[in-house]
Motif scaffolding. Structure first.
Motif, PDB file in Angstrom:
ATOM      1  N   ASP A   1      45.220  -7.456  43.381  1.00  0.00           N
ATOM      2  CA  ASP A   1      44.165  -8.039  42.545  1.00  0.00           C
ATOM      3  C   ASP A   1      43.807  -9.439  43.036  1.00  0.00           C
ATOM      4  O   ASP A   1      42.911 -10.081  42.481  1.00  0.00           O
TER       5      ASP A   1
ATOM      6  N   SER B   1      50.968  -7.717  38.984  1.00  0.00           N
ATOM      7  CA  SER B   1      51.321  -8.091  37.601  1.00  0.00           C
ATOM      8  C   SER B   1      50.164  -8.818  36.909  1.00  0.00           C
ATOM      9  O   SER B   1      50.255  -9.121  35.722  1.00  0.00           O
TER      10      SER B   1
ATOM     11  N   ARG C   1      48.442 -13.971  38.442  1.00  0.00           N
ATOM     12  CA  ARG C   1      47.579 -15.016  38.972  1.00  0.00           C
ATOM     13  C   ARG C   1      46.472 -15.361  37.968  1.00  0.00           C
ATOM     14  O   ARG C   1      46.112 -16.528  37.794  1.00  0.00           O
TER      15      ARG C   1
ATOM     16  N   GLY D   1      52.325  -4.384  36.869  1.00  0.00           N
ATOM     17  CA  GLY D   1      53.675  -4.800  36.520  1.00  0.00           C
ATOM     18  C   GLY D   1      54.206  -5.780  37.547  1.00  0.00           C
ATOM     19  O   GLY D   1      53.579  -6.031  38.585  1.00  0.00           O
TER      20      GLY D   1
ATOM     21  N   GLU E   1      52.671 -12.720  45.812  1.00  0.00           N
ATOM     22  CA  GLU E   1      53.511 -13.908  45.621  1.00  0.00           C
ATOM     23  C   GLU E   1      52.700 -15.056  45.018  1.00  0.00           C
ATOM     24  O   GLU E   1      51.470 -14.996  44.939  1.00  0.00           O
TER      25      GLU E   1
ATOM     26  N   LYS F   1      58.586 -18.742  51.697  1.00  0.00           N
ATOM     27  CA  LYS F   1      58.212 -17.796  52.751  1.00  0.00           C
ATOM     28  C   LYS F   1      59.283 -17.746  53.838  1.00  0.00           C
ATOM     29  O   LYS F   1      59.525 -16.701  54.441  1.00  0.00           O
TER      30      LYS F   1
ATOM     31  N   GLN G   1      50.252 -15.947  58.404  1.00  0.00           N
ATOM     32  CA  GLN G   1      48.811 -16.153  58.305  1.00  0.00           C
ATOM     33  C   GLN G   1      48.459 -17.635  58.173  1.00  0.00           C
ATOM     34  O   GLN G   1      49.163 -18.398  57.509  1.00  0.00           O
ATOM     35  N   GLY G   2      47.356 -18.023  58.785  1.00  0.00           N
ATOM     36  CA  GLY G   2      46.839 -19.379  58.609  1.00  0.00           C
ATOM     37  C   GLY G   2      46.006 -19.453  57.334  1.00  0.00           C
ATOM     38  O   GLY G   2      46.046 -18.556  56.491  1.00  0.00           O
ATOM     39  N   VAL G   3      45.239 -20.542  57.194  1.00  0.00           N
ATOM     40  CA  VAL G   3      44.422 -20.710  55.988  1.00  0.00           C
ATOM     41  C   VAL G   3      43.207 -19.778  56.087  1.00  0.00           C
ATOM     42  O   VAL G   3      42.497 -19.789  57.095  1.00  0.00           O
TER      43      VAL G   3
ATOM     44  N   ARG H   1      37.578 -13.206  44.384  1.00  0.00           N
ATOM     45  CA  ARG H   1      37.754 -14.557  43.832  1.00  0.00           C
ATOM     46  C   ARG H   1      37.490 -15.604  44.920  1.00  0.00           C
ATOM     47  O   ARG H   1      37.660 -15.342  46.115  1.00  0.00           O
TER      48      ARG H   1
END
Ligand code: NAD
Ligand code: USQ
Length: 405
Positions: free
Chosen positions: A31, A54, A57, A95, A120, A207, A230-232, A250
């Motif tokens: 999501d 879950s 966020r 969940g 995460e 991480k 991964q970078g930004v 988003r």
């Protein structure tokens, strides 16, 4: 046809059916920003996809009183729209993967062949708010990943884990950054060892802890895993999320969850000076969200071997923060916006001038064709930001979280 020939033919048919069967991919954190774009991309490419999330966020956003620039629909509505538009179903498991029972049941129901783990807490400033947020971040991230490893070892030992790590695990060493491992000679002996880690926040540290746990699990249980450092990520539209307003992704711009380039484009759109922290010499790896989804597919299509813990550095270009601000200023000015650049006192503790040269050939060698940052992408991001600028809360732009006590 003899009985043996007919049995061989049946076996070949079964094998062909198996090969042609869409691969089942569980997208944990589906999501979220990277996860939503990836789930739709994989579904569109013929994979059988399930999302496990879950929705925490959305809860953290509410707690911080921040909102994505783009109005995102509830996940059930998003998935229904996807099905109506494309005829493709994506299963949903709502969940917390810190709940082992939930995770294990969901995995047994879906029977994944690959797991892409985005689920995460991913903001460095969030993890630095106070003790509670540091603990929440590390518990959420480390336990969730550990649970996935145990669930794989127990029931899905051949499943391939594609885990989102971060370039920030390496920090900014004064030597070239390799992809996960470095050859070291010491006192006349040589070994290839995990690259030294010097992360810059309790989030980035989580991480590193994950990487160690995954590496260990591959070693002792023979699991297969790819850590995508991964970078930004920047950008918002992919082919799939751009299909319909209800599928929109988003786009965070606030001081906690917003990331550098996305924030700068939104700041330019609302006539807010760009918030460069300190001198702006901080250099990082960056990539377009369209490359995030492709990199994940490349990793899935070329799985790691049993016992292998593989690391790919997932970025396409390196920029200093000042470079990015200057590029946004130029693109904004060309579009008739008035764009100023501000240098704020840096709320973080980080080097503002440093060497940074990271390798990123593994994904390119497997066929990644990058979308490089271009004037047209900046134009489209700025236009996109302008379209939604009425939703911006000006109070959420400046950074409020300090690394110092
Ligand atoms: P995001 O916050 O938009 O999405 C994360 C999703 O994971 C959310 O939907 C959240 O609800 C879910 N989640 C979190 N904890 C969970 C748990 N315990 N159980 C189930 N679901 C949980 O973040 P994002 O920007 O999409 O980042 C995804 C991953 O990619 C993260 O691991 C992040 O560290 C990594 N990453 C992101 C970027 C970036 O620029 N956005 C860059 C490098 C790496
Ligand atoms: N920065 C500014 N101004 C801003 C925002 C950020 O100067 O308004 C600077 C920061 O000080 C930092 C750099 O830009 O030096 C990057 O900051 P960021 O907020 O864009 O990204 P970061 O905190 O590193 O985290 C993001 C994601 C995280 C991911 C990481 C990849 O939130 O999930 O792991 O990028 S990397 O940076 O390669 O570690």
């Amino acid at each position: 046809m003899t009985q043996t020939e007919s049995e061989t033919a049946k076996q070949t048919q079964a094998e062909t059916a198996q090969e042609n069967k869409p691969q089942r991919v569980l997208v944990v954190g589906g999501d979220g920003y990277c996860g939503w774009a990836t789930a739709l991309y994989l579904s569109n490419r013929g994979y059988e996809v399930a999302i496990m999330d879950s929705l925490v966020r959305r809860h953290w956003d509410m707690e911080l009183c921040v909102e994505t620039l783009t109005p995102i629909a509830p996940i059930q509505q998003r998935l229904q729209r996807w099905k109506d538009l494309t005829g493709k179903s994506i299963d949903l498991f709502v969940g917390d993967i810190n709940n082992y029972d939930f995770l294990s049941k969901g995995m047994n129901q879906f029977q994944p062949e690959a797991i892409v783990h985005f689920g995460e807490q991913r903001s460095a400033p969030f993890s630095m708010i106070d003790r509670e947020h540091a603990v929440l971040t590390q518990a959420n991230n480390v336990i969730g990943t550990l649970n996935i490893l145990y669930a794989m070892a127990q029931d899905f030992p051949d499943c391939h884990l594609v885990k989102l790590g971060t370039m920030g695990e390496y920090g900014t060493p004064n030597i070239d950054i390799e992809e996960g491992y470095i050859k070291i000679q010491h006192n006349g002996r040589e070994d290839t060892l995990p690259y030294p880690k010097q992360p810059g926040s309790f989030y980035h540290l989580s991480k590193v802890h994950d990487s160690h746990n995954i590496h260990f699990a591959c070693k002792i249980w023979g699991l297969r895993a790819t850590d995508l450092n991964q970078g930004v990520v920047y950008g918002v539209l992919t082919d799939e999320t751009g299909m319909d307003e209800l599928l929109i992704n988003r786009l965070d711009y606030d001081g906690v969850f917003g990331t550098a380039l996305n924030r700068f484009c939104i700041q330019a759109a609302i006539d807010h000076p760009l918030t460069v922290y300190g001198k702006g010499g901080q250099t990082r790896g960056f990539l377009d969200i369209r490359d995030t989804v492709r990199c994940v597919e490349i990793a899935i299509a070329n799985p790691a071997k049993a016992h292998e813990f593989r690391v790919f550095n997932q970025f396409t270009e390196m920029f200093s923060i000042q470079d990015l601000a200057t590029m946004v200023q130029k693109a904004g000015t060309d579009l008739g916006l008035k764009v100023e650049i501000n240098h704020l006192d840096n709320p973080r503790v980080e080097l503002e001038k440093h060497y940074f040269n990271a390798k990123n050939t593994n994904l390119l060698d497997l066929g990644l064709q990058p979308h490089y940052l271009s004037d047209s992408l900046l134009d489209s991001l700025l236009n996109f930001a302008t379209k939604y600028k009425h939703r911006v809360d000006q109070n959420q732009i400046l950074p409020k979280v300090s690394w110092r006590r």
